[in-house]
Motif scaffolding. Structure first.
Motif, PDB file in Angstrom:
ATOM      1  N   ALA A 158       0.832  -1.202   0.000  1.00 51.89           N
ATOM      2  CA  ALA A 158       0.000   0.000   0.000  1.00 51.89           C
ATOM      3  C   ALA A 158       0.865   1.250   0.000  1.00 51.89           C
ATOM      4  O   ALA A 158       0.603   2.218  -0.728  1.00 51.89           O
ATOM      5  CB  ALA A 158      -0.933   0.001   1.207  1.00 51.89           C
ATOM      6  N   GLY A 159       1.920   1.246   0.822  1.00 52.51           N
ATOM      7  CA  GLY A 159       2.831   2.385   0.849  1.00 52.51           C
ATOM      8  C   GLY A 159       3.625   2.505  -0.430  1.00 52.51           C
ATOM      9  O   GLY A 159       3.864   3.612  -0.925  1.00 52.51           O
ATOM     10  N   GLU A 164       5.252   4.842  -5.919  1.00 53.25           N
ATOM     11  CA  GLU A 164       5.340   4.706  -7.372  1.00 53.25           C
ATOM     12  C   GLU A 164       4.445   5.722  -8.071  1.00 53.25           C
ATOM     13  O   GLU A 164       4.829   6.315  -9.086  1.00 53.25           O
ATOM     14  CB  GLU A 164       4.941   3.281  -7.771  1.00 53.25           C
ATOM     15  N   LEU A 165       3.247   5.934  -7.525  1.00 55.07           N
ATOM     16  CA  LEU A 165       2.341   6.909  -8.113  1.00 55.07           C
ATOM     17  C   LEU A 165       2.919   8.315  -8.032  1.00 55.07           C
ATOM     18  O   LEU A 165       2.791   9.112  -8.958  1.00 55.07           O
ATOM     19  CB  LEU A 165       0.986   6.843  -7.406  1.00 55.07           C
ATOM     20  N   VAL A 169       3.433  10.818 -11.177  1.00 56.05           N
ATOM     21  CA  VAL A 169       2.761  12.114 -11.184  1.00 56.05           C
ATOM     22  C   VAL A 169       3.770  13.243 -11.319  1.00 56.05           C
ATOM     23  O   VAL A 169       3.568  14.198 -12.080  1.00 56.05           O
ATOM     24  CB  VAL A 169       1.921  12.283  -9.901  1.00 56.05           C
ATOM     25  N   PHE A 170       4.906  13.134 -10.593  1.00 54.29           N
ATOM     26  CA  PHE A 170       5.921  14.184 -10.656  1.00 54.29           C
ATOM     27  C   PHE A 170       6.504  14.297 -12.055  1.00 54.29           C
ATOM     28  O   PHE A 170       6.715  15.405 -12.569  1.00 54.29           O
ATOM     29  CB  PHE A 170       7.033  13.896  -9.651  1.00 54.29           C
ATOM     30  N   ALA A 171       6.749  13.155 -12.713  1.00 50.28           N
ATOM     31  CA  ALA A 171       7.287  13.185 -14.075  1.00 50.28           C
ATOM     32  C   ALA A 171       6.296  13.858 -15.023  1.00 50.28           C
ATOM     33  O   ALA A 171       6.686  14.649 -15.889  1.00 50.28           O
ATOM     34  CB  ALA A 171       7.591  11.762 -14.550  1.00 50.28           C
ATOM     35  N   GLY A 172       5.002  13.567 -14.853  1.00 46.99           N
ATOM     36  CA  GLY A 172       3.993  14.204 -15.682  1.00 46.99           C
ATOM     37  C   GLY A 172       3.892  15.694 -15.428  1.00 46.99           C
ATOM     38  O   GLY A 172       3.737  16.484 -16.371  1.00 46.99           O
ATOM     39  N   GLN A 173       4.006  16.089 -14.169  1.00 47.11           N
ATOM     40  CA  GLN A 173       3.963  17.514 -13.834  1.00 47.11           C
ATOM     41  C   GLN A 173       5.138  18.258 -14.469  1.00 47.11           C
ATOM     42  O   GLN A 173       4.960  19.366 -15.000  1.00 47.11           O
ATOM     43  CB  GLN A 173       3.983  17.686 -12.317  1.00 47.11           C
TER      44      GLN A 173
END
Length: 531
Positions: A158-159, A164-165, A169-173
């Motif tokens: 879960a952590g 990984e998410l 997300v950071f790469a997309g930002q």
């Protein structure tokens, strides 16, 4: 209230009425339901969670007497999760009117980055004689060895999902910032957030708290009300042409009844922020501050910022901005390094801690930006006076060095391919295509101390589907290349790997200390041989 939300509350109320109608069954079967949803993902909607919990309760003979809910809340921390806090508080104070807690699965209890934190809150409940049931899991939380092992694995998973998410997300930002789109945060005084569609056609101005509703929409900055724009230009004029200090300008603004974009009185730091923030010359700058996984807020060094110049309309000219910056830099011209560090030590003695805001609020010393430029970063300045922040920020400098070294490493690999007779092309995704035969991604992994040894985290871009990934491992001092690993993508379905100092080799990974292996591979491909 949305239809789904209303349905959830109706279901919860119906369950309470249904299971509290018969009071003669005793308190041992009373149960509380806990539901949490951080996004609108259908699988984890509160309605779906509650239906699974209800079915579990009916099968096990529980009577749900109360529902604790956290909607729109992240599971990374307990902060802000009023439902879970109230649940634990009732357990700890002995006011719990239930003997069991029903949760959809381990991830709904939390995606804590420290798996022991999730275990701690469960232990608080079990110590009070209240057992936590995970209704959607494939195991019973009965304390058996199998359930304990599975539960701990689920907590770690879960952590890890959140980690990984966060990377994706950071790469997309970063990509969107480079294209000129705004990523989060208030616009700032004198600016506004403008919503545009995929064709960059304006859809209106977003007020504070408003968010886009369509995935294809984007946000850019635009000029705000004319009175705010003129106020910013006046601040620059006062500072550059009349020699007024930030403190004097803030006093004038407050005397005129002006407030910041947050509705607060002006301070030296808020004026200084306007004089030093590049968004006022139209530059889109991202990653100034990190708050990844809701752990600790980190002020990043300028080398780690992601930027796109001239992305927005400028409030002031670049020449005026540079003159303001030159004046700020000149404040430190008469200070030696020793004097700057002495002033920093004085603040530490008086305040007990250091930060960029604390430094900027002082009128008797240069700003934090001066320390960054003089010493490379605030953290390096801190280290020179023996101040150690709560968190180790040395990785910031290492990451900067890695970014600086990346073009050289890629050029070295390309040159080797070409010397071996190969032909290399490179697309906008930074993938290399060798002889039109196979695509290659290149990643650099730094060494991180782990216990008595070191580990290397290899980030794999599975979204680009390269045929090969060349992982360049740095030595333990992160100053030179240790070796290379080649990973065929056919054998990899995970986004990252962890390598130790010594790794057993198998057919899906190849380790070599020089690039000769790759060059021979390129040579065979150039002559049409099988790779």
């Amino acid at each position: 209230m949305t239809a789904g939300k209303q349905l959830f509350h109706e279901d919860a109320a119906l369950m309470r009425r249904r299971f509290t109608a018969d009071e003669g069954q005793g308190d041992s079967r009373r149960a509380a339901a806990y539901v949490r949803m951080s996004t609108d993902h259908q699988k984890y909607s509160t309605e779906n969670q509650l239906k699974t919990i209800e079915r579990y309760a009916e099968e096990r003979g529980f009577r749900i007497t109360e529902v604790f809910e956290d909607s729109g809340r992240s599971g990374l921390r307990v902060d802000g999760r009023e439902g879970l806090q109230r649940l634990v508080r009732e357990v700890q104070t002995g006011n719990a009117n239930f003997s069991a807690i029903l949760v959809y699965d381990v991830s709904r209890w939390g995606r804590f980055q420290d798996a022991d934190e999730g275990a701690y809150y469960e232990h608080v409940c079990s110590r009070a004689g209240i057992r936590v049931h995970y209704c959607g899991e494939q195991f019973d939380n009965d304390g058996s060895i199998g359930s304990v092992l599975l539960k701990n694995v689920k907590r770690v998973m879960a952590g890890e999902y959140s980690r990984e998410l966060s990377i994706k997300v950071f790469a997309g930002q970063c990509r969107l910032v480079e294209l000129g789109f705004r990523q989060g945060g208030p616009a700032g005084y004198g600016l506004r957030r403008q919503l545009i569609d995929e064709n960059r056609i304006s859809k209106g101005i977003l007020n504070r708290g408003d968010r886009k509703s369509l995935q294809t929409d984007r946000v850019v900055l635009t000029l705000g009300p004319s009175e705010e724009v003129e106020q910013i230009r006046e601040i620059y004029q006062l500072f550059v042409h009349q020699g007024r200090s930030e403190k004097e300008i803030a006093s004038d603004l407050n005397a005129n009844g002006s407030l910041t974009d947050f509705g607060r009185p002006w301070t030296s730091a808020s004026v200084h922020q306007i004089l030093t923030n590049e968004k006022y010359i139209g530059n889109n700058v991202f990653n100034r501050v990190s708050f990844k996984l809701k752990q600790k807020r980190v002020a990043n060094s300028p080398e780690t910022w992601v930027r796109s110049d001239s992305a927005f309309p400028a409030v002031v000219s670049r020449a005026l901005f540079e003159r303001a910056r030159a004046i700020i830099d000149a404040r430190s011209a008469g200070y030696s390094d020793e004097e700057l560090l002495r002033l920093l030590q004085t603040i530490l003695d008086e305040e007990g801690y250091l930060s960029g805001v604390v430094i900027d609020e002082r009128d008797d010393m240069p700003s934090a930006s001066v320390y960054r430029r003089r010493f490379g970063s605030l953290t390096r300045a801190y280290s020179l006076i023996g101040y150690v922040p709560d968190r180790d920020y040395s990785y910031i400098e290492i990451n900067r060095l890695i970014r600086d070294a990346y073009p050289t490493v890629v050029s070295r690999i390309i040159s080797g391919f070409e010397l071996a007779g190969g032909n290399v092309s490179r697309d906008e995704t930074q993938l290399l295509t060798v002889n039109g035969q196979f695509s290659t991604a290149i990643v650099i992994a730094r060494a991180a101390s782990y216990g008595s040894g070191y580990r290397w985290h290899i980030r794999l871009d599975t979204g680009l589907f390269p045929d090969l990934t060349i992982a360049v491992r740095l030595c333990t001092s992160n100053t030179d290349i240790l070796d290379y690993y080649v990973f065929p993508s056919l054998d990899l379905t995970i986004p990252h790997l962890k390598l130790g100092q010594d790794n057993a080799l198998c057919l899906d990974a190849y380790r070599f200390e020089t690039l000769d292996f790759l060059y021979s591979l390129a040579r065979r491909c150039s002559f049409g041989e099988a790779a």
